[in-house]
Enzyme design. Structure first.
Site, PDB file in Angstrom:
ATOM      1  N   HIS A  25       0.852  -1.196   0.000  1.00 57.95           N
ATOM      2  CA  HIS A  25       0.000   0.000   0.000  1.00 57.95           C
ATOM      3  C   HIS A  25       0.879   1.233   0.000  1.00 57.95           C
ATOM      4  O   HIS A  25       2.063   1.189   0.355  1.00 57.95           O
ATOM      5  CB  HIS A  25      -0.937   0.018   1.224  1.00 57.95           C
ATOM      6  CG  HIS A  25      -0.257   0.383   2.506  1.00 57.95           C
ATOM      7  ND1 HIS A  25      -0.200   1.674   2.989  1.00 57.95           N
ATOM      8  CD2 HIS A  25       0.407  -0.378   3.417  1.00 57.95           C
ATOM      9  CE1 HIS A  25       0.450   1.699   4.134  1.00 57.95           C
ATOM     10  NE2 HIS A  25       0.833   0.463   4.421  1.00 57.95           N
ATOM     11  N   CYS A  26       0.279   2.352  -0.406  1.00 53.78           N
ATOM     12  CA  CYS A  26       0.959   3.643  -0.310  1.00 53.78           C
ATOM     13  C   CYS A  26       0.150   4.511   0.634  1.00 53.78           C
ATOM     14  O   CYS A  26      -0.552   4.002   1.498  1.00 53.78           O
ATOM     15  CB  CYS A  26       1.095   4.282  -1.690  1.00 53.78           C
ATOM     16  SG  CYS A  26      -0.472   4.577  -2.527  1.00 53.78           S
ATOM     17  N   ALA A  27       0.218   5.803   0.477  1.00 50.38           N
ATOM     18  CA  ALA A  27      -0.460   6.698   1.407  1.00 50.38           C
ATOM     19  C   ALA A  27      -1.976   6.641   1.281  1.00 50.38           C
ATOM     20  O   ALA A  27      -2.692   6.953   2.240  1.00 50.38           O
ATOM     21  CB  ALA A  27       0.012   8.141   1.192  1.00 50.38           C
TER      22      ALA A  27
END
Length: 701
Positions: A25-27
């Protein structure tokens, strides 16, 4: 739904753990590399509360969740079969079904996947640096006289500016003795930036399927005192190293804070490890695979890969920097404008790498500050949408949440996927103020002193802060004013929203009879099939809508033509039954009639649609053509008014098919039950239909 329930639903829509080869995942997004794209139910995932959007990009399935992504990600890791997938690697030899991304796309993916695990620590430590810079700006640590004779604020980040190096070192030690606590915090704030090569080496190696600690060891070797000691014997930064009778130049660089050398080294480590594991017996892997990998790649990185990586970063920075020296407003405007298109495609990560490199090598950066204008233009726009969307509760909540997470956290994706990409008409409303704001920021010479997501809280990281705030204000209030003045919906979207809102009127008129008057007017018997009975005990004259039983309502076609499934309508809103279930008709006639008795609840000024509330309780929307609102009434003749009572067969409107066709709009006519949720099911017929033929069957609850 809580995070656990959202995670379970998303995993089910993704096809389960067995369909996932890489999960991170990212932000704002879950990023999944699936084994099979066909096993993913995008429609199901999109309907999950909390999911802003789902997109396919670069062979990845990306589920946009906004600021709740980490919580959902952590809950998904707890689910059966998921514990070994979190942050997992992708075997370069493994292929999944679907389109294989291009080389450039894969490079950007590896670059972004290598940065994401560090964002948490990088942003946290950078905010500490932002706090220190903010305190320095207001003279918190006192003042001193610099080399120009001016009295300036003490700068513990960059040290004293004195012409005598020995005097500067002595003064810096005095500051250390006076502010030891703040120097400890300064060390904390610089920790990730300075040791970025080791961290990037680990995350990049893991992403590419190699041992992450070997990936970390390679750049770490070039940061040791042993390697840096070559600077003492280097001539113009070069040491001539004898090798089999040849002298090979060793360029002695300071690798602190560098990004590209560890990335390039990890790209070589992954295939080297795979090769060594094939030729070395399994029982010897633990010792000899890392040993040989380090023996080969540390020298190779020192002589070739490292210098190439550093020069690559400097080359990008120099090109942009040279333009910035001549026309800073041009660089600022381009960066602020291009970010609107780069962020959805993930193309902003290379610029992030250059930002970090600039901060480490020069102490400041000129790219991040104008980028803030893009963010604040987006935040201003969604703030305006939140104010203007009075009649759309869901959109207003989405816009309000996106604006809050943006202004406080600096994250633009919730705004981008929750609002901007849904209403593409707003692109110019973002671009114009963003470009003006970015150009203003760069023209005023604003630079960043720390890597941070641009938000209200990170304003002190940009100096001079007051000038930076001017550019942000231009972007924010310009975009907000634009949406308040011009709106956010296209003509088509506005017409569809109005039609859906007026057609779905609340059933508060309890004094109306559930059936029509005993006798319909003589001129209103054009649809005899719509005058069938409700059960065996009810006559046709008493109920001008048909029913096979007391639990089924049958409606005849309001228009002659060929009935098709709603899913075949060339419009995603109608095809996905967003406004309600029903059917569609490809017309051969040009007259729309009431399929049963009821009241007209909506007529469009453009004449292309009519809303009805039938005596059976069914709320109906008949929409002639797609995007025909753009004709502004040309070719349409509405025969009824809002609030008018109609009987089965009464003419509602007529239209000229030739005008619609010549204008390039499809004639297909959706017939929707806008209060579908009040019924058990709505099904539509297919094939040729006349005004007397059945079109819809509605099962009551």
């Amino acid at each position: 739904m809580n995070n656990s329930q959202i995670g379970e639903s998303i995993l089910e829509g993704l096809g389960g753990p067995e369909n996932i080869s890489h999960f991170t995942h990212c932000a704002t997004r879950l990023r999944v590399t699936p084994q099979s794209n066909a096993a993913i139910d995008k429609t199901k995932i999109e309907k999950i509360p909390g999911v802003l959007s789902i997109i396919e990009q670069s062979g990845q399935t990306q589920v946009v969740l906004g600021d709740k992504v980490e919580g959902v990600y952590n809950e998904m890791l707890k689910l059966p079969g998921m514990s070994n997938l979190g942050g997992g690697t992708v075997d370069a030899n493994t292929e999944h079904e679907g389109n294989k991304p291009g080389i450039l796309t894969r490079v950007f993916d590896v670059l972004s996947d290598s940065f994401r695990p560090l964002l948490w620590a990088l942003l946290g430590t950078s905010m500490i640096l932002t706090l220190i810079v903010f305190l320095q700006q207001f003279g918190f640590f006192g003042q001193y006289t610099d080399l120009t004779g001016q009295v300036v604020n003490i700068d513990i980040v960059n040290g004293p500016r004195l012409s005598d190096p020995e005097a500067a070192a002595a003064m810096l030690n005095e500051w250390r003795a006076a502010f030891p606590f703040w120097f400890i915090l300064l060390a904390a704030s610089l920790s990730v930036l300075q040791f970025m090569p080791i961290m990037i080496g680990a995350t990049a190696a893991k992403r590419l399927g190699a041992n992450m600690w070997v990936g970390a060891a390679i750049p770490a070797a070039l940061m040791t005192g042993t390697f840096q000691g070559f600077q003492d014997i280097a001539v113009d930064g070069v040491v001539q190293v004898p090798f089999f009778g040849l002298e090979i130049p060793l360029y002695v660089f300071n690798y602190t804070g560098q990004i590209f050398p560890p990335l390039f080294a990890a790209a070589l480590l992954a295939p080297l490890e795979r090769f060594l594991k094939k030729v070395i017996p399994t029982m010897l892997h633990m010792v000899f695979v890392p040993m040989i990998s380090v023996m080969i790649l540390v020298p190779l990185t020192a002589f070739v890969v490292g210098p190439i990586g550093i020069r690559f970063a400097l080359g990008i920075s120099d090109v942009i920097g040279n333009v910035n020296e001549v026309a800073p407003w041009l660089v600022g405007g381009l960066i602020a404008g291009l970010y609107l298109f780069m962020v959805p495609l993930g193309l902003h990560w290379p610029l992030n790498a250059v930002m970090i490199n600039n901060l480490q090598t020069m102490g400041t950066d000129f790219i991040q500050s104008p980028m803030g204008a893009y963010n604040f233009a987006v935040f201003g726009l969604v703030t305006g949408v939140a104010i203007r969307a009075k009649n759309n509760k869901e959109l207003r909540q989405t816009a309000t949440g996106a604006a809050a997470s943006g202004l406080l956290g600096g994250i633009s994706e919730p705004s981008l996927y929750g609002v901007v990409l849904r209403y593409k008409r707003v692109f110019p409303l973002i671009l114009v103020p963003a470009i003006i704001g970015g150009a203003t920021i760069s023209a005023l010479g604003v630079k960043s002193y720390a890597f941070a997501f641009t938000s209200l809280l990170s304003i002190p990281a940009m100096q001079p802060s007051a000038l930076y705030a001017i550019g942000l204000a231009i972007a924010f209030f310009g975009a907000m004013a634009g949406v308040l003045i011009f709106g956010y919906e296209s003509k088509t979207q506005r017409a569809e929203s109005d039609a859906a809102r007026t057609a779905a009127v609340s059933t508060t008129d309890t004094t109306e009879s559930a059936v029509a008057p005993a006798a319909a007017p003589a001129a209103s018997v054009a649809a005899p099939a719509a005058a069938a009975t409700v059960g065996a005990a009810t006559s046709a004259a008493a109920a001008p809508w048909a029913s096979d039983s007391e639990t089924e309502i049958v409606l005849s076609a309001p228009l002659e033509g060929r009935a098709i499934p709603l899913s075949e309508v060339p419009d995603p809103i109608f095809a996905a039954a967003k406004l309600g279930k029903g059917a569609a008709i490809e017309p051969t006639g040009n007259t729309v009639v009431a399929p049963a008795a009821g009241k007209v609840t909506a007529t469009m000024s453009s004449g292309h649609a009519v809303g009805l509330k039938l005596d059976s309780g069914v709320e109906l929307l008949i929409h002639v053509g797609i995007d025909t609102v753009n004709l502004a009434g040309k070719g349409f003749d509405v025969k009824v008014e809002k609030g008018q009572q109609v009987a089965a067969g009464d003419v509602l409107l007529t239209f000229d098919p030739a005008i619609i066709t010549e204008a390039g709009y499809p004639l297909v006519t959706p017939v929707l039950v806008t209060n579908t949720v009040k019924f058990e099911d709505v099904t539509g017929e297919v094939g040729p239909v006349a005004l007397s033929d059945t079109l819809l069957k509605i099962t009551t609850k």
